[in-house]
Design an enzyme around this catalytic site. Structure first.
Site, mmCIF file in Angstrom:
data_model
loop_
_atom_site.group_PDB
_atom_site.id
_atom_site.type_symbol
_atom_site.label_atom_id
_atom_site.label_comp_id
_atom_site.label_asym_id
_atom_site.label_seq_id
_atom_site.Cartn_x
_atom_site.Cartn_y
_atom_site.Cartn_z
ATOM 1 N N ASN A 12 41.180 40.216 36.718
ATOM 2 C CA ASN A 12 40.710 40.538 35.368
ATOM 3 C C ASN A 12 40.278 41.996 35.398
ATOM 4 O OD1 ASN A 12 39.394 40.852 32.959
ATOM 5 N ND2 ASN A 12 37.721 39.416 33.399
ATOM 6 N N TRP A 13 41.109 42.843 34.809
ATOM 7 C CA TRP A 13 40.824 44.282 34.869
ATOM 8 C C TRP A 13 39.722 44.696 33.897
ATOM 9 C CZ3 TRP A 13 45.352 48.145 36.068
ATOM 10 C CH2 TRP A 13 45.872 47.837 37.322
ATOM 11 N N LYS A 14 39.298 43.788 33.021
ATOM 12 C CA LYS A 14 38.260 44.095 32.027
ATOM 13 C C LYS A 14 38.642 45.383 31.280
ATOM 14 C CE LYS A 14 35.036 41.507 34.814
ATOM 15 N NZ LYS A 14 33.671 41.272 35.254
ATOM 16 N N HIS A 99 35.233 34.505 28.424
ATOM 17 C CA HIS A 99 34.566 35.193 29.538
ATOM 18 C C HIS A 99 33.112 35.462 29.143
ATOM 19 C CE1 HIS A 99 33.475 38.201 32.498
ATOM 20 N NE2 HIS A 99 34.497 37.776 33.221
ATOM 21 N N GLU A 101 31.322 37.928 29.461
ATOM 22 C CA GLU A 101 31.091 39.239 28.828
ATOM 23 C C GLU A 101 31.441 39.198 27.349
ATOM 24 O OE1 GLU A 101 33.280 41.452 31.747
ATOM 25 O OE2 GLU A 101 31.688 41.054 33.198
ATOM 26 N N GLU A 169 32.352 30.998 36.716
ATOM 27 C CA GLU A 169 31.859 32.324 37.060
ATOM 28 C C GLU A 169 30.358 32.385 36.796
ATOM 29 O OE1 GLU A 169 35.307 35.369 36.854
ATOM 30 O OE2 GLU A 169 34.402 35.271 34.885
ATOM 31 N N GLY A 175 30.018 41.058 39.439
ATOM 32 C CA GLY A 175 29.826 42.495 39.631
ATOM 33 C C GLY A 175 28.569 42.860 40.389
ATOM 34 N N SER A 214 32.199 38.346 42.289
ATOM 35 C CA SER A 214 32.099 39.087 43.562
ATOM 36 C C SER A 214 33.018 38.559 44.663
ATOM 37 C CB SER A 214 30.640 39.134 44.036
ATOM 38 O OG SER A 214 29.847 39.837 43.092
ATOM 39 N N GLY A 235 37.313 40.372 39.372
ATOM 40 C CA GLY A 235 37.117 41.564 38.553
ATOM 41 C C GLY A 235 37.368 42.817 39.368
ATOM 42 N N GLY A 236 36.286 43.438 39.846
ATOM 43 C CA GLY A 236 36.359 44.735 40.531
ATOM 44 C C GLY A 236 37.434 44.828 41.608
HETATM 45 P P1 13P Z 1 33.711 40.671 39.798
HETATM 46 O O1 13P Z 1 34.798 40.170 40.708
HETATM 47 O O2 13P Z 1 33.762 42.158 39.593
HETATM 48 O O3 13P Z 1 32.370 40.165 40.210
HETATM 49 O O4 13P Z 1 34.004 40.071 38.329
HETATM 50 C C1 13P Z 1 34.248 38.710 38.202
HETATM 51 C C2 13P Z 1 34.742 38.462 36.828
HETATM 52 O O5 13P Z 1 34.010 38.572 35.866
HETATM 53 C C3 13P Z 1 36.156 38.095 36.675
HETATM 54 O O6 13P Z 1 36.433 37.621 35.401
#
Ligand code: 13P
Length: 251
Positions: A12-14, A99, A101, A169, A175, A214, A235-236
């Site tokens: 997920n590149w956000k 999600h 966010e 999640e 993150g 993470s 994510g990251g």
């Molecule tokens: P991280 O892997 O950066 O913690 O993010 C997880 C996430 O929100 C994937 O949707």
């Protein structure tokens, strides 16, 4: 892992990535060789602005691309929104919905998430439905209650022509570099599996349950080895091909 379920490693590149970042996708695509694609499915959910170019890029590859949100309607007077049909038009085959966010930044409710998921599934796509507790809820010991409520409110009654995937999640793990213990992940996923079986019968045993928060190359093997963890939502560490492929290598 769940017997009989092919794991899914999803990025997920956000709100990250420009069309100039396509080189990372190219490396992922080129390294997603038959030995690996026989073992896992690979998906990267990109910003809308990259989907068109990326769709051409993965067209003849088993690698899939997806979006991170969509509107519940297929077309109409919704300025600034993007429909599942538009997403599919770019060559994407999956959409993340709900999600944390988006739930936080845009106040999305379980009901809104379910409506979006319904549209995604109706259109024959994969809907990755996200759930997870806040740090406060965890400290109050209400994690499983939160998951139960989010699952019953956000997951549609039928997968229709698509595929339901559920991603756990924990918000406090996103993150932050923090992850729950293997025991806590196991407990949450066992609970989610039981909820799905109660609701969908035997079909509940075929729904992929992802863990997100993470996930890194260094902890992927342990997390992906837990019962009922059928892949990851990353994510990251999905922004760099080296890290993302390092996580895939856990399989
Ligand atoms: P991280 O892997 O950066 O913690 O993010 C997880 C996430 O929100 C994937 O949707």
């Amino acid at each position: 892992m769940t017997p009989g379920i092919k794991p899914l490693v999803a990025g997920n590149w956000k709100m990250n990535g420009l069309n100039s970042s396509i080189g990372e996708l190219e490396t992922m695509r080129d390294q997603f060789r038959p030995e690996l694609s026989a073992k896992i499915d690979m998906l990267v959910c990109l910003p809308f602005t990259m989907l068109g170019k990326a769709g051409d890029f993965v067209a003849r590859s088993p690698m899939r691309i997806g979006a991170q949100d969509c509107h519940r309607e297929l077309k109409g007077a919704h300025t600034g929104d993007i429909s599942v049909e538009m997403i599919a038009d770019c060559g994407a085959t999956a959409v993340i919905v709900g999600h944390s966010e988006r739930r936080t930044d845009h106040g999305e409710s379980d009901e809104q998430v379910r409506e979006k998921a319904q549209t995604v599934l109706h259109w024959g796509q994969m809907a990755i439905i996200c759930i997870g507790e806040t740090d406060e809820q965890r400290k109050l010991g209400s994690t499983l209650d939160v998951l139960k409520k989010q699952m019953s409110g956000s997951i549609p009654d039928s997968a229709e022509n698509g595929e339901i995937v559920v991603a756990y999640e924990p918000i406090w793990a996103i993150g932050t570099g923090l992850t729950p213990t293997a025991k806590d992940v196991e407990e949450a996923h066992r609970f989610m599996r039981a909820e799905l079986v109660e609701r969908f019968g035997e079909d509940g045993n075929t729904i992929r349950l992802l863990y997100g928060g993470s996930v890194k190359p260094g902890n992927a093997k342990e997390l992906m080895g837990i019962n009922n963890v059928d892949g990851a939502l990353i994510g990251g560490a999905s922004l760099k091909a080296e890290d993302f492929l390092g996580i895939c290598a856990a399989y």
